[in-house]
Enzyme design. Structure first.
Site, short mmCIF file in Angstrom:
data_model
loop_
_atom_site.label_atom_id
_atom_site.label_comp_id
_atom_site.label_asym_id
_atom_site.label_seq_id
_atom_site.Cartn_x
_atom_site.Cartn_y
_atom_site.Cartn_z
N SER A 112 0.83 -1.20 0.00
CA SER A 112 0.00 0.00 0.00
C SER A 112 0.87 1.26 0.00
O SER A 112 1.64 1.47 -0.93
CB SER A 112 -0.96 -0.04 1.19
OG SER A 112 -1.94 0.96 1.12
N ASP A 127 -10.22 -3.22 -5.58
CA ASP A 127 -9.60 -2.59 -4.41
C ASP A 127 -10.38 -1.33 -4.05
O ASP A 127 -10.43 -0.38 -4.83
CB ASP A 127 -8.14 -2.25 -4.74
CG ASP A 127 -7.36 -1.69 -3.56
OD1 ASP A 127 -7.98 -1.07 -2.66
OD2 ASP A 127 -6.13 -1.86 -3.54
N HIS A 170 -8.11 -4.74 -1.04
CA HIS A 170 -6.88 -4.01 -0.71
C HIS A 170 -6.02 -4.83 0.23
O HIS A 170 -6.37 -5.05 1.40
CB HIS A 170 -7.24 -2.67 -0.06
CG HIS A 170 -6.05 -1.76 0.11
ND1 HIS A 170 -5.43 -1.14 -0.96
CD2 HIS A 170 -5.37 -1.37 1.21
CE1 HIS A 170 -4.43 -0.40 -0.52
NE2 HIS A 170 -4.36 -0.53 0.79
#
Length: 453
Positions: A248, A396, A425
């Site tokens: 991320s 996501d 995600h």
């Protein structure tokens, strides 16, 4: 090379049978020089051959109960994984040239025997560990996460003299080595190939119960800590293979670092998972999309606000104090960390609210969007010069397909982008409620180290 043709996925689309599509350079990917006299292979061909679960058009199956990216992401963030991925970490405090510090957590697989970890009961010798944790704890530092303690001097020497290939892990916003998906990967990496890898998590400043010792939070521009740590490793072990993976926001920081360094990085290969490549588009999604805003953005934002609150002793600047120099990316001035701003921050709902109040002004930007435009890793994607495996899911809820620059991916032969239709995600939770993708990332580094010069 596959062309992006899937329709956008909304919260009411669902499924658990996934497909991988490669996005690569139109003329092919960079050739990898292989060991043992094997013929060189293009990067994409290498993945297709040695990591078949990630090959183009590969199929995979996730948990049918988590049939949307939203459900996948929510479960990963809220389920109790305390008895899963019971990784032991030894912590080191690392000091940097600007006077700041962060912490590095090394996977200490041998401690599983030392503390008698029972794979059946998922229990270990808690009392012995508590005693060792108390004996080694750094004075004035916060209590650490479970199964994590500071390294003794002799243990630090052993860690620093370890000449196995290193995989460095960079976590997401307000995260750290303790996160379930991070522990899933670090456990996989520490076990694959009979323990061939040294594995470490670089916890960003103030994260994972680290302290902030300078008036500085981490941002997407803060690649210096990664750079200095990797250079320290290279100085100690000139011939050591080094790899890195970012999750991320950590993927954004890693991609920015790779683009800044180009061919000069000591890394041999890298991987990014759920990278918000275009932070502007990701911000629009998490600010305007009802599901993303209310289920994810608000929680992440309050994590960041709590990070500021916990570190206000170091960050706070008296009200009315003026910067001694104009803030810039290279010379930030954190003059917005005041009590009045903190009170406002408790009502923030989006990450953009946080960045508009703190991050952007501190770096000399007029708004969060200006910061995002400049800090997005799409700006540095063209200069990435080592093999990079990029993985993003179209469902996501934080990034979405809007946040991935497919056209730019096709222009860099060093990048193979694996676009999956499902996964959420960072989640990709399988029938056992575990992240399927971490096994494949571990396998990617394993075969790369086995076969590539």
């Amino acid at each position: 090379m596959s062309v992006n043709t899937w329709p956008l996925i909304n919260p009411f689309n669902w499924g658990y049978n996934g497909t991988i599509k490669h996005v690569t350079h139109d003329e092919g990917t960079v050739k990898l020089q292989l060991k043992n006299g094997e013929e060189p292979l293009q990067f994409e061909e290498f993945l297709n051959k040695y990591v078949p679960e990630l090959k183009n058009d590969a199929k995979f199956k996730l948990n049918p109960a988590l049939f949307t990216g939203i459900l996948q992401t929510m479960y990963l963030g809220s389920a109790d994984y305390s008895r899963e991925f019971q990784v032991f970490y030894g912590r080191e405090i690392v000091k940097f040239s600007d006077g700041g510090v962060c912490t590095v957590d090394y996977v200490m697989k041998d401690w599983e025997n030392e503390y008698k970890l029972n794979e059946t009961t998922k229990k270990f010798d808690v009392e012995k560990f508590k005693q060792d944790e108390a004996d080694t704890h750094a004075e004035g530092w916060p209590r650490l996460q479970p199964r994590t303690r500071y390294l003794r001097d002799n243990e630090l020497q052993e860690v620093h003299s370890d000449d196995r290939p290193l995989v460095l892990v960079l976590h997401g916003l307000a995260g750290g080595s303790h996160e379930p998906v991070i522990r899933s990967l670090t456990q996989q990496l520490s076990r694959i190939g009979g323990g061939k890898f040294q594995v470490a998590v670089l916890n960003s400043r103030g994260c994972a119960r680290s302290k902030i010792t300078t008036r500085s939070l981490f941002t997407a521009f803060h690649t210096g800590d990664t750079r200095e740590f990797l250079q320290r490793v290279r100085n100690h072990h000139p011939n050591k293979k080094i790899y890195a993976v970012g999750f991320s926001f950590g993927a954004t920081m890693l991609a920015n670092y790779l683009g800044e360094e180009g061919e000069n990085t000591p890394l041999s290969a890298a991987c990014t998972l759920s990278n918000p490549w275009d932070m502007v588009m990701s911000s629009v999604k998490t600010s305007n999309d009802w599901w993303s805003k209310n289920l994810f953005s608000a929680n992440i934002t309050q994590f960041l606000v709590r990070l500021v609150k916990v570190n206000m002793g170091e960050l706070e600047v008296p009200e009315g104090t003026e910067p001694d120099h104009p803030p810039t990316v290279k010379n930030p001035s954190y003059y917005n960390f005041t009590k009045s701003n903190l009170q406002k921050a408790f009502k923030f709902k989006t990450i953009a609210d946080f960045d508009s109040t703190y991050t952007a002004p501190c770096l000399g930007f007029k708004s969060a969007m200006d910061y995002y435009k400049s800090a997005s890793s799409i700006n540095r994607l063209p200069n990435i010069k080592i093999p990079l495996l990029s993985i993003n899911a179209r469902d996501d809820p934080v990034v979405g397909p809007e946040g991935v620059p497919f056209d730019l991916m096709k222009q860099n032969p060093h990048v193979v982008h694996c676009e999956t239709d499902i996964g959420g995600h960072l989640a990709y939770l399988d029938l056992e409620w575990k992240p399927w993708v971490t096994k494949e990332i571990a396998q990617y580094f394993n075969v790369f180290d086995d076969h590539v010069e």
